[in-house]
Every structure is written in C-alpha cells, then in structure tokens.
Design a protein around this motif. Sequence first.
Motif, PDB file in Angstrom:
ATOM      1  N   ARG A 197      20.696  15.903  10.611  1.00 14.83           N
ATOM      2  CA  ARG A 197      21.389  16.119  11.893  1.00 14.83           C
ATOM      3  C   ARG A 197      20.861  17.373  12.584  1.00 14.83           C
ATOM      4  N   ILE A 234      12.839  11.615   9.143  1.00 14.10           N
ATOM      5  CA  ILE A 234      13.012  10.316   8.492  1.00 14.10           C
ATOM      6  C   ILE A 234      12.268  10.175   7.149  1.00 14.10           C
ATOM      7  N   VAL A 275      14.314  11.748   4.535  1.00 16.12           N
ATOM      8  CA  VAL A 275      15.589  11.045   4.339  1.00 16.12           C
ATOM      9  C   VAL A 275      15.356   9.756   3.550  1.00 16.12           C
ATOM     10  N   GLY A 302      20.599  -4.680  13.861  1.00 10.88           N
ATOM     11  CA  GLY A 302      20.021  -3.428  14.380  1.00 10.88           C
ATOM     12  C   GLY A 302      20.143  -2.258  13.432  1.00 10.88           C
ATOM     13  N   ILE A 332      19.716  -0.665   9.545  1.00 16.11           N
ATOM     14  CA  ILE A 332      19.048  -0.913   8.257  1.00 16.11           C
ATOM     15  C   ILE A 332      19.599  -0.033   7.131  1.00 16.11           C
ATOM     16  N   HIS A 333      20.667   0.720   7.412  1.00 15.78           N
ATOM     17  CA  HIS A 333      21.265   1.555   6.361  1.00 15.78           C
ATOM     18  C   HIS A 333      21.895   0.626   5.312  1.00 15.78           C
ATOM     19  N   ASN A 334      21.529   0.822   4.049  1.00 15.13           N
ATOM     20  CA  ASN A 334      22.080  -0.116   3.054  1.00 15.13           C
ATOM     21  C   ASN A 334      22.727   0.543   1.829  1.00 15.13           C
ATOM     22  N   GLY A 339      25.408   2.512   1.461  1.00 11.56           N
ATOM     23  CA  GLY A 339      26.863   2.355   1.434  1.00 11.56           C
ATOM     24  C   GLY A 339      27.249   0.910   1.164  1.00 11.56           C
ATOM     25  N   SER A 359      28.986  -3.577   7.294  1.00  7.44           N
ATOM     26  CA  SER A 359      28.738  -2.148   7.256  1.00  7.44           C
ATOM     27  C   SER A 359      27.919  -1.761   8.487  1.00  7.44           C
ATOM     28  N   THR A 363      26.491   4.436  15.775  1.00 10.19           N
ATOM     29  CA  THR A 363      27.423   4.127  16.862  1.00 10.19           C
ATOM     30  C   THR A 363      26.849   3.019  17.750  1.00 10.19           C
ATOM     31  N   ALA A 422      29.899   5.148   8.007  1.00 11.67           N
ATOM     32  CA  ALA A 422      30.225   6.525   8.387  1.00 11.67           C
ATOM     33  C   ALA A 422      30.874   6.667   9.770  1.00 11.67           C
ATOM     34  N   GLY A 460      37.590   0.054   5.230  1.00  9.47           N
ATOM     35  CA  GLY A 460      37.445   0.813   3.987  1.00  9.47           C
ATOM     36  C   GLY A 460      36.758   2.124   4.291  1.00  9.47           C
ATOM     37  N   ASP A 519      35.851   4.333   2.142  1.00  6.58           N
ATOM     38  CA  ASP A 519      34.767   4.441   1.160  1.00  6.58           C
ATOM     39  C   ASP A 519      34.786   3.177   0.303  1.00  6.58           C
TER      40      ASP A 519
HETATM   41 CO1  B1M Z   1      20.186   7.345   9.367  1.00  6.14          CO
HETATM   42  N1  B1M Z   1      21.575   8.045  10.545  1.00  6.14           N
HETATM   43  N2  B1M Z   1      19.160   6.781  10.919  1.00  6.14           N
HETATM   44  N3  B1M Z   1      18.854   6.862   8.068  1.00  6.14           N
HETATM   45  N4  B1M Z   1      21.220   8.271   8.078  1.00  6.14           N
HETATM   46  C1  B1M Z   1      22.796   8.552   9.916  1.00  6.14           C
HETATM   47  C2  B1M Z   1      23.825   7.435   9.792  1.00  6.14           C
HETATM   48  C3  B1M Z   1      23.231   9.699  10.928  1.00  6.14           C
HETATM   49  C4  B1M Z   1      24.733   9.994  10.926  1.00  6.14           C
HETATM   50  C5  B1M Z   1      22.384  10.955  10.646  1.00  6.14           C
HETATM   51  C6  B1M Z   1      22.702  12.113  11.538  1.00  6.14           C
HETATM   52  O1  B1M Z   1      22.344  12.139  12.679  1.00  6.14           O
HETATM   53  N5  B1M Z   1      23.379  13.067  11.001  1.00  6.14           N
HETATM   54  C7  B1M Z   1      22.720   9.110  12.305  1.00  6.14           C
HETATM   55  C8  B1M Z   1      23.703   8.222  13.050  1.00  6.14           C
HETATM   56  C9  B1M Z   1      24.309   8.879  14.266  1.00  6.14           C
HETATM   57  C10 B1M Z   1      25.246   7.958  14.954  1.00  6.14           C
HETATM   58  O2  B1M Z   1      24.934   6.875  15.344  1.00  6.14           O
HETATM   59  N6  B1M Z   1      26.470   8.416  15.095  1.00  6.14           N
HETATM   60  C11 B1M Z   1      21.493   8.336  11.850  1.00  6.14           C
HETATM   61  C12 B1M Z   1      20.418   7.968  12.687  1.00  6.14           C
HETATM   62  C13 B1M Z   1      20.499   8.487  14.110  1.00  6.14           C
HETATM   63  C14 B1M Z   1      19.340   7.174  12.254  1.00  6.14           C
HETATM   64  C15 B1M Z   1      18.141   6.672  13.078  1.00  6.14           C
HETATM   65  C16 B1M Z   1      18.489   6.149  14.479  1.00  6.14           C
HETATM   66  C17 B1M Z   1      17.122   7.825  13.125  1.00  6.14           C
HETATM   67  C18 B1M Z   1      15.937   7.576  14.024  1.00  6.14           C
HETATM   68  O3  B1M Z   1      15.223   6.626  13.842  1.00  6.14           O
HETATM   69  N7  B1M Z   1      15.807   8.437  14.977  1.00  6.14           N
HETATM   70  C19 B1M Z   1      17.569   5.544  12.163  1.00  6.14           C
HETATM   71  C20 B1M Z   1      18.193   4.185  12.475  1.00  6.14           C
HETATM   72  C21 B1M Z   1      17.587   3.079  11.682  1.00  6.14           C
HETATM   73  C22 B1M Z   1      18.357   1.787  11.849  1.00  6.14           C
HETATM   74  O4  B1M Z   1      19.287   1.524  11.121  1.00  6.14           O
HETATM   75  N8  B1M Z   1      17.966   0.983  12.828  1.00  6.14           N
HETATM   76  C23 B1M Z   1      18.014   6.030  10.832  1.00  6.14           C
HETATM   77  C24 B1M Z   1      17.305   5.755   9.651  1.00  6.14           C
HETATM   78  C25 B1M Z   1      17.682   6.187   8.396  1.00  6.14           C
HETATM   79  C26 B1M Z   1      16.822   5.997   7.152  1.00  6.14           C
HETATM   80  C27 B1M Z   1      16.086   4.635   7.132  1.00  6.14           C
HETATM   81  C28 B1M Z   1      15.803   7.095   7.117  1.00  6.14           C
HETATM   82  C29 B1M Z   1      17.870   6.221   6.016  1.00  6.14           C
HETATM   83  C30 B1M Z   1      18.538   4.902   5.493  1.00  6.14           C
HETATM   84  C31 B1M Z   1      17.918   4.409   4.210  1.00  6.14           C
HETATM   85  C32 B1M Z   1      18.755   3.340   3.569  1.00  6.14           C
HETATM   86  O5  B1M Z   1      19.917   3.135   3.835  1.00  6.14           O
HETATM   87  N9  B1M Z   1      18.100   2.626   2.669  1.00  6.14           N
HETATM   88  C33 B1M Z   1      18.959   7.015   6.734  1.00  6.14           C
HETATM   89  C34 B1M Z   1      19.970   7.753   6.058  1.00  6.14           C
HETATM   90  C35 B1M Z   1      19.873   7.833   4.559  1.00  6.14           C
HETATM   91  C36 B1M Z   1      21.026   8.403   6.764  1.00  6.14           C
HETATM   92  C37 B1M Z   1      22.088   9.385   6.223  1.00  6.14           C
HETATM   93  C38 B1M Z   1      21.405  10.711   6.008  1.00  6.14           C
HETATM   94  C39 B1M Z   1      22.799   8.982   4.952  1.00  6.14           C
HETATM   95  C40 B1M Z   1      23.452   7.598   4.998  1.00  6.14           C
HETATM   96  C41 B1M Z   1      23.807   7.171   3.587  1.00  6.14           C
HETATM   97  O6  B1M Z   1      23.114   6.359   2.997  1.00  6.14           O
HETATM   98  N10 B1M Z   1      24.856   7.782   3.015  1.00  6.14           N
HETATM   99  C42 B1M Z   1      23.126   9.389   7.411  1.00  6.14           C
HETATM  100  C43 B1M Z   1      23.921  10.667   7.527  1.00  6.14           C
HETATM  101  C44 B1M Z   1      25.363  10.484   7.067  1.00  6.14           C
HETATM  102  O7  B1M Z   1      25.891   9.415   6.951  1.00  6.14           O
HETATM  103  N11 B1M Z   1      26.014  11.590   6.888  1.00  6.14           N
HETATM  104  C45 B1M Z   1      22.348   8.854   8.543  1.00  6.14           C
HETATM  105  C46 B1M Z   1      25.284   7.520   1.643  1.00  6.14           C
HETATM  106  C47 B1M Z   1      26.151   6.250   1.614  1.00  6.14           C
HETATM  107  C48 B1M Z   1      26.645   5.988   0.214  1.00  6.14           C
HETATM  108  O8  B1M Z   1      27.258   6.513   2.465  1.00  6.14           O
HETATM  109  O9  B1M Z   1      26.587   4.669   4.083  1.00  6.14           O
HETATM  110  O10 B1M Z   1      28.437   6.281   4.692  1.00  6.14           O
HETATM  111  P1  B1M Z   1      27.698   5.518   3.661  1.00  6.14           P
HETATM  112  O11 B1M Z   1      28.736   4.537   2.933  1.00  6.14           O
HETATM  113  C49 B1M Z   1      30.005   4.960   2.472  1.00  6.14           C
HETATM  114  C50 B1M Z   1      31.132   4.748   3.493  1.00  6.14           C
HETATM  115  O12 B1M Z   1      30.691   4.883   4.824  1.00  6.14           O
HETATM  116  C51 B1M Z   1      31.692   3.409   3.135  1.00  6.14           C
HETATM  117  O13 B1M Z   1      31.543   3.368   1.730  1.00  6.14           O
HETATM  118  C52 B1M Z   1      30.329   3.996   1.339  1.00  6.14           C
HETATM  119  C53 B1M Z   1      30.509   4.652   0.002  1.00  6.14           C
HETATM  120  O14 B1M Z   1      31.624   5.470  -0.077  1.00  6.14           O
HETATM  121  N12 B1M Z   1      31.113   2.173   3.670  1.00  6.14           N
HETATM  122  C54 B1M Z   1      31.870   1.055   3.700  1.00  6.14           C
HETATM  123  C55 B1M Z   1      29.873   1.856   4.088  1.00  6.14           C
HETATM  124  N13 B1M Z   1      29.811   0.579   4.409  1.00  6.14           N
HETATM  125  C56 B1M Z   1      31.011   0.052   4.180  1.00  6.14           C
HETATM  126  C57 B1M Z   1      31.493  -1.255   4.324  1.00  6.14           C
HETATM  127  C58 B1M Z   1      32.836  -1.493   3.990  1.00  6.14           C
HETATM  128  C59 B1M Z   1      33.670  -0.488   3.575  1.00  6.14           C
HETATM  129  C60 B1M Z   1      33.209   0.801   3.386  1.00  6.14           C
HETATM  130  O15 B1M Z   1      33.377  -2.708   4.081  1.00  6.14           O
HETATM  131  C61 B1M Z   1      32.538  -3.825   4.137  1.00  6.14           C
END
Ligand code: B1M
Length: 213
Positions: free
Chosen positions: A53, A59, A62, A99, A101-103, A105, A147, A151, A180, A196, A198
């Motif tokens: 952030r 990337i 990350v 659209g 590709i985050h996987n 979570g 998931s 935004t 998230a 959910g 988490d």
């Molecule tokens: Co991206 N990314 N990312 N990213 N990435 C975020 C989400 C972001 C918040 C980072 C930031 O700016 N601080 C931001 C989004 C901003 C916004 O829209 N508000 C962001 C961005 C902007 C982007 C790109 C647009 C960057 C760019 O290209 N300029 C791009 C978009 C790609 C796309 O999807 N089209 C991008 C790309 C990537 C990577 C590919 C590099 C990589 C993903 C790799 C992968 O997933 N294999 C990545 C990552 C890793 C992140 C952060 C750093 C970590 C996400 C993560 O995996 N967390 C993330 C920052 C953040 O979230 N703080 C960020 C760990 C995971 C276990 O948590 O997914 O939240 P999470 O899941 C949790 C809960 O949310 C919940 O349970 C899980 C476990 O407790 N949950 C569910 C999730 N899904 C659920 C479904 C449910 C219930 C609960 O029911 C079905």
Amino acid sequence: MDILKEISENLQSGEAAKVAEHVQKGLDDGLSWEVILNKGLFAGMEVVGKLFREEEIYIPEVLMAAKAMDAGQKVLGPLMVGTGGREKIGKVVLGTVKGDIHNLGKNLVGVMLKGAGFEVIDIGIDIPAEKFVEAVISEKAQLVGMSALLTTTMPHMRTTIEALRKAGLEGQVKTIIGGACVTQQYTDEIGADGYGEDAGAAVIKAKELLGIK
Ligand code: B1M
C-alpha cells in the motif's frame, strides 16, 4: 529467532521453502495450526499488504510472498481439514469473482469448509457470473461462496447474485461472500445471504445458512 517471527519474515521475503520448513518445525514443536496461521503467516502477509500500500514493495515481491504463504498453507492444510471420510454436510461452489485473481483467502475458506465437512467445488479465480451459475446447476450445490479483494471487482458479486436469481435458483442456493474489502453492510446492500469476515466466520455462516448445527 522465534519460530513465528521466522515464518513471518521468510514470508515477507518470499522464501517459500523456508516458510514451509518453519511451519513444519512450528508444528513439530507443538504449536497449533491456528497460532501458526494467525501469528506467523497472516502476520507476515499483513506487513506485505502495508508495504504494498505504501509502495515500498511492488507486485513481484507480493507475488513471491503469496507463493510463500501458499507453501505454508499447504503444510497446514491436512491439519485444518482432518475430517477423514465423514459424510459431507453440504456442497459449496467457491470462486473469486470476475476480474480478480486473488486466491489465498478463497483457498483458506475452501480448506476450512472442507475441514467442517463440506464438499467444496473450487472453480478458481476470475470467474464470471455465468460460470458460477453453470457450476451451481451442474454440481447441484446448496451454497455459492464468492471472494473479492478489490473494490473494482466487488460489483461482480451483485451481478452473480442477480444471475442466480435470473436462472431461477433463488431459494435453492444460498450465497456467502467475503474478502478484504467486503463488509456486512455491502452484503446486505447486494442481497447476499451471508458474510464471512474470515475463513472461520465463513464456516459458521455456511452452516447457519444451511441449518446445520
Ligand atoms: Co493485491 N491488492 N492487487 N495482489 N493484494 C490488495 C487486495 C490491496 C488491498 C493492496 C493494497 O493496496 N494495500 C489492493 C486492493 C485495493 C482495493 O481495491 N481496495 C490490491 C491491488 C490494488 C492489486 C492490484 C490491482 C495491483 C496492481 O496491479 N496495480 C492487482 C490486481 C490483480 C487482480 O486481481 N486483477 C493485485 C495483485 C496482487 C498479486 C497478484 C500480486 C497478489 C495476489 C496473489 C494471490 O492471491 N495468489 C496480491 C496480494 C497478495 C495482495 C495483498 C497484499 C494480500 C491479499 C492476501 O492474499 N491476503 C492485499 C493486501 C491486503 O489484503 N491487506 C492486496 C491473505 C489472505 C489470507 O487474506 O484474501 O483477505 P484475504 O482473505 C481473508 C478474508 O478476507 C476472508 O477470509 C480470508 C482468511 O481469513 N475471505 C473470505 C476471503 N474470501 C472470502 C470468501 C468468503 C468468506 C471470507 O466467503 C466465500
């Protein structure tokens, strides 16, 4: 160094093999998978998110961290599942919306649902509404899990719910969303059945929606 700190720091520097090794060591030392997940893997990913952030990292770093997280999650997976051949309590179609590709979570939610006894059909990432609908019909699923981490992709959750309605599946299938950027307020706004915060909360909600004690 403390094993949880080792896990977190190796995750931050994208050292997948070392993360897997330290996760295994933590388990061998008697730490629970919950502690390793929350205080090792999640703690590391939180730092990665913050640095991303603040544009301190980009990337490629990350992605490396995500691979390391995945490697750690894979070591924990069998412990989190651990239900053996128990009869399945419901079928869930799970995916990350169009659209997006985050996987990580989503995968975690899938593992925890499996652990609770659900059959999970993971249809992957970047999934358009019609693919969710097709999967629900072909799999005869009772629950759809979506998931979204961006935004900009969240609106596809609404589109998918509308597509399920149009396909006449309302009442037959419940929807649960998370990621998230998703909130309870958004869930209510788009008419999803559950939210959910988490992976653990997703399991509780999934059971509640299907009336499972
Ligand atoms: Co991206 N990314 N990312 N990213 N990435 C975020 C989400 C972001 C918040 C980072 C930031 O700016 N601080 C931001 C989004 C901003 C916004 O829209 N508000 C962001 C961005 C902007 C982007 C790109 C647009 C960057 C760019 O290209 N300029 C791009 C978009 C790609 C796309 O999807 N089209 C991008 C790309 C990537 C990577 C590919 C590099 C990589 C993903 C790799 C992968 O997933 N294999 C990545 C990552 C890793 C992140 C952060 C750093 C970590 C996400 C993560 O995996 N967390 C993330 C920052 C953040 O979230 N703080 C960020 C760990 C995971 C276990 O948590 O997914 O939240 P999470 O899941 C949790 C809960 O949310 C919940 O349970 C899980 C476990 O407790 N949950 C569910 C999730 N899904 C659920 C479904 C449910 C219930 C609960 O029911 C079905």
